[in-house]
Write an enzyme that holds these catalytic residues in place. Structure first.
Site, PDB file in Angstrom:
ATOM      1  CD  GLN A   1      -2.603   1.709   0.353  1.00  0.00           C
ATOM      2  OE1 GLN A   1      -3.011   0.860  -0.431  1.00  0.00           O
ATOM      3  NE2 GLN A   1      -2.939   2.975   0.276  1.00  0.00           N
ATOM      4  CD  GLU A   2       2.838   3.739   3.750  1.00  0.00           C
ATOM      5  OE1 GLU A   2       2.250   3.901   4.823  1.00  0.00           O
ATOM      6  OE2 GLU A   2       3.118   4.684   2.976  1.00  0.00           O
TER       7      GLU A   2
END
Length: 471
Positions: free
Chosen positions: A328-329
């Site tokens: 996600q990052e």
């Protein structure tokens, strides 16, 4: 409350708006300032440039808004105007005290009452304001844009607007623009107005598909596209307008100093770098569909699998959760960099990396272990009454939006008779951190509360996929 705007009422309102506010353009960062009445109080005596330098402090009036000044997810001041004013203060050799106001009316009052030396709040240079204040040279151009969701409608001409479900801020420059088009050429053009929502909230509602389109300034659109990538701005509605810093009429030498700094700032290409940092990207995260995610599980994840597993074991975290957060990052990109300067697989700031013992944020193993340590620290900062899995979801939200803002959300949840220890309750109030009815009364002010909600939801989805993957 939303209200349909009829042709008859618009004609009447047009006469009033033309008479009293045609030059009051809403370009303040959240675009609801068409509702603010500029009182133009007699200005108190302003401090001279020599007095400012002698005191070592510059007082800047600003607004708590995403395109102006705010507290970021790492509990540090941030935002486009924050970056500019800090650069000017460094050039001037002084520190800054921020006078944070909720509205443009409050910002102007701070100048009128001698509480601030200058205002940096995403203010449009208008003829009416120039009658009462002194402006710096402009540092940015903005335009009004129609904003829609790409999979719904994509108007290319003004003639495409009639028949669309359009919502805008009441009594704003956006409303005035639509009234002008309706009066001049398109009597069938209709829209709805709200006097309770902000422009950012309307953008979020467009993204959710609640109606077709809204109107926002281009700088606001650029910032929000980072979080709502499905939004498009297919049509400009007006010519470019300019933003500048606002000062008291008497502050001639301070304005001259600002202009000298701005000239040097621009000549050094720092202004272009600033614009690229805050407005040159449509998204913070490249939200991809699930097929791209599955492909990257095969192509990228194997080289980092062992590092995620070892870090998860050391800090007592679920392996697939930590890996999903990493995706996600950064999409498991060891050299990832966001517009705000966070870097690496776990997208750490310099301060966070230093605190976690990370010497090189681009080293994937160091980044993964640093991110794991930081997430574990977030989990430890809750009282014992917060149990799993809520402790994990709340910790992830704190990782994203900052522990201070999450604490504000928990306080707000308690005030609304919700359980601040349950993620399902806290996630209902997090979006209210961006609601002007609530955030002025919160200790840490504005925060983009919808982002941590989506952040946690997508990590859980990614973890679900990884939980079915072979070890």
């Amino acid at each position: 409350m939303l209200k349909n705007v009829s042709s008859f009422r618009c004609c009447l309102r047009w006469l009033l708006v033309t008479a009293i506010s045609i030059n009051l353009t809403a370009c303040d960062g959240t675009s609801e300032t068409g509702n603010d009445t500029e009182s133009h109080l007699e200005q108190a005596s302003s401090r001279t440039l020599a007095e400012i330098r002698k005191s070592g402090r510059l007082v800047v009036a600003t607004r708590n808004a995403p395109s102006v000044w705010y507290i970021d997810r790492h509990d540090e001041p941030a935002g486009p105007e924050h970056a500019l004013t800090q650069s000017f203060a460094d050039w001037l050799g002084v520190e800054i005290d921020y006078q944070v106001e909720a509205t443009v009316t409050g910002v102007l009052a701070a100048i009128d009452q001698g509480k601030a030396d200058l205002a940096a709040a995403g203010l449009t240079i208008t003829p009416d304001r120039q009658k009462h204040y002194r402006f710096s040279k402009p540092y940015m151009d903005v335009t009004q844009q129609i904003v829609c969701r790409r999979d719904r409608v994509q108007p290319e001409e003004i003639s495409d607007l009639p028949g669309l479900d359009i919502h805008v801020i009441a009594n704003s420059s956006y409303s005035a623009t639509l009234q002008r088009y309706q009066q001049d050429k398109y009597p069938e053009l209709t829209w709805s107005e709200t006097d309770t929502a902000t422009t950012e909230q309307l953008l979020h509602q467009v993204w959710q598909g609640e109606f077709d389109c809204t109107i926002a300034d281009s700088n606001i659109v650029d910032i929000n596209r980072r979080y709502y990538p499905e939004l498009i701005a297919p049509l400009n509605l007006r010519r470019a307008e300019q933003l500048g810093w606002l000062l008291p009429k008497s502050a001639r030498k301070l304005a001259s100093a600002v202009n000298r700094w701005l000239k040097e700032f621009e000549a050094a290409d720092e202004l272009n770098a600033w614009q690229d940092r805050y407005y040159g990207f449509f998204e913070v995260f490249d939200f991809v569909d699930i097929r791209a995610y599955i492909r990257r599980i095969d192509e990228r994840f194997p080289q980092y699998r062992d590092d995620f597993r070892e870090a998860a074991e050391e800090y007592h975290l679920p392996f697939t959760l930590l890996a999903a957060q990493g995706y996600q990052e950064s999409h498991w990109n060891a050299r990832a960099k966001s517009p705000t300067g966070v870097r690496g697989i776990m997208m750490l700031t310099r301060n966070t990396a230093k605190a976690m013992g990370v010497e090189n944020r681009l080293d994937p193993k160091q980044s993964i272990f640093g991110g794991a340590k930081y997430l574990a620290r977030m989990k430890q900062r809750f009282v014992d009454d917060v149990t799993e899995p809520d402790r994990t979801w709340l910790a992830l939200a704190a990782y994203n939006v900052g522990r201070a803002h999450l604490h504000d959300a928990q306080i707000l949840a308690r005030k609304q008779n919700k359980n601040p220890h349950l993620w399902r309750d806290v996630r209902q109030v997090l979006p209210l951190l961006a609601d002007k009815r609530y955030y002025p009364d919160l200790k840490h002010g504005y925060a983009r509360g919808t982002e941590p909600v989506r952040y946690v939801r997508r990590i859980r989805e990614y973890q679900h996929v990884l939980n079915g993957e072979k070890p």
